[in-house]
Design an enzyme around this catalytic site. Structure first.
Site, PDB file in Angstrom:
ATOM      1  CG  HIS A  70     -27.650  26.685 -31.323  1.00  0.00           C
ATOM      2  ND1 HIS A  70     -27.646  25.519 -31.976  1.00  0.00           N
ATOM      3  CD2 HIS A  70     -26.389  26.472 -30.617  1.00  0.00           C
ATOM      4  CE1 HIS A  70     -26.232  24.315 -31.864  1.00  0.00           C
ATOM      5  NE2 HIS A  70     -26.039  24.782 -30.654  1.00  0.00           N
ATOM      6  CG  ASP A  71     -31.490  32.967 -31.026  1.00  0.00           C
ATOM      7  OD1 ASP A  71     -32.753  33.019 -31.865  1.00  0.00           O
ATOM      8  OD2 ASP A  71     -31.878  34.571 -30.544  1.00  0.00           O
ATOM      9  CB  SER A  80     -35.157  32.049 -35.864  1.00  0.00           C
ATOM     10  OG  SER A  80     -34.474  32.525 -35.020  1.00  0.00           O
ATOM     11  CB  SER A 197     -15.450  24.852 -19.576  1.00  0.00           C
ATOM     12  OG  SER A 197     -16.253  26.233 -18.594  1.00  0.00           O
ATOM     13  CG  ASP A 246     -14.007  20.995 -16.573  1.00  0.00           C
ATOM     14  OD1 ASP A 246     -13.031  19.766 -16.612  1.00  0.00           O
ATOM     15  OD2 ASP A 246     -13.679  22.348 -16.380  1.00  0.00           O
TER      16      ASP A 246
END
Ligand code: HEM
Ligand SMILES: *[C@@H]1O[C@H](CO)[C@@H](O)[C@H](O)[C@H]1NC(C)=O
Length: 330
Positions: A70-71, A80, A197, A246
């Protein structure tokens, strides 16, 4: 002709060379062991903290892996993601794409331990990268030679999160193009999804595949299992109702994910698409068959992801507290 050649003796030419040299020096690159002279114990301290946190809360390691995605996917690997909403800053964590992200508060333990040894030296962006690397090892995944030298952004890119990070039900074409845009090729994209996983998915991200009709691509027994996990067709996102990614090795980064999705036991629509899209399925089969090959591609892919457009040299800053840009820190 002669006027276009740069004579080493000419004054203008000398200035031009100086200028080129200046730009080259300004454009630093990431390197292995960037902190070896600046803060020799930095990587050890981070590993100690990540290990201690993992012993107390195993799922922190899972969070460090998702944080890297996500960064780095939004603009740059520049931390951020870690900025909290304050004054003119709107946190990327408030985006619907960040739903389910957890353990941000423990980043502070890591940063504080590093600050104690070397104040204002080690970036939050490198803490994201190194904690992901160390988390992957604790989760039984490969050892990756992570480069460092990233610097921290002085702004959040909250408005770009949704146009950068794919949604759980986006088409494979869109997913592939988003990763391509940040330099992650097809095979590496398939490998990165192997991160699914470990960890969990909340019912809000699953129920569209169960109600009103069961998605016909889901393996029927798995669909029944998911309906038991998610009995409410309209779950309140605040409810902690989820399924693990998983069921067999839920806390191990391994190729079990690929075995599952080939049996149509994925959780997200994108997981199912990965197994069946003709562009990605050959790699899914290869990874399901060979964990060493998965580890090798996963390592390569994590490096590509972690090197997206970093701030280096004198760009950005080294945040003191990862939650605030320095001028907003108290
Ligand atoms: C097409 C790309 C991707 C999509 C659409 C996607 C979407 C999601 C969604 C919807 C969740 C569940 C959130 C929740 O309900 O709590 C999730 C979990 C997770 N994702 Fe992804 N993801 C993608 C790629 C990646 C990549 C590249 C990584 C890391 C390299 C990653 C790491 C994780 C991890 C570790 C979790 C579990 C988090 C936890 O249990 O706290 N994902 N993802
Ligand atoms: C994908 O899921 C979201 C909810 O998370 C929904 O609003 C959207 O309509 C869905 N898109 C498609 C293409 O099904």
């Amino acid at each position: 002709m002669a006027t276009t050649t740069c004579k080493p003796t000419s004054y203008m030419c000398f200035l031009l060379l100086l200028l080129l040299l200046h730009f080259n020096l300004g454009k630093s690159q990431l390197e292995v062991n960037y902190y070896s002279s600046r803060c020799p114990r930095a990587e050890d301290i981070i590993k100690e903290q990540v290990t201690e946190l993992y012993k107390k809360h195993g799922n922190t390691a899972v969070s460090w892996l998702r944080n890297l995605f996500h960064d780095c996917m939004v603009k740059s690997c520049d931390a951020s993601l870690l900025l909290e909403t304050v004054e003119e800053v709107v946190s990327e964590q408030a985006s619907s794409r960040s739903f389910g992200m957890r353990n941000f508060k423990y980043v502070k333990s890591i940063k504080d331990a590093v600050e104690k040894e070397c104040p204002m030296t080690v970036s939050c962006a490198d803490i994201i990268a190194l904690s992901a690397r160390d988390g992957i090892v604790l989760l039984g995944g490969p050892t990756i030679e992570m480069k460092t030298g990233r610097r921290d952004s002085q702004q959040s890119y909250a408005t770009e999160v949704e146009s950068s990070i794919p949604n759980h039900n986006d088409s494979m074409s869109l997913v592939l193009s988003r990763f391509q845009q940040i330099g992650v090729d097809l095979e590496a994209t398939v490998a990165l999804l192997g991160a699914h996983s470990v960890g969990r998915v909340h019912c809000t991200n699953i129920v569209q595949r169960l109600y009103p009709q069961v998605d016909e691509t889901l393996e029927p027994e798995h669909a029944q299992y998911l309906k038991r996990r998610c009995p409410d067709p309209n779950p309140n996102p605040k409810d902690v109702q989820y399924s693990r990614n998983d069921l067999v090795t839920p806390m191990i980064v391994d190729n079990n994910y690929y075995k599952n999705i080939l049996k149509h036991k994925g959780l997200l629509t994108v997981d199912e698409e990965l197994a069946t899209d003709p562009r990605t399925s050959p790699y899914v089969k290869k990874m399901a068959d060979d964990n060493d090959y998965f580890n090798q591609q996963f390592s390569r892919a994590i490096l590509l992801l972690s090197q997206n457009n970093p701030l280096t040299g004198d760009q950005g800053e080294i945040r003191k507290d990862c939650r605030y840009i320095n001028r907003n820190a108290t």
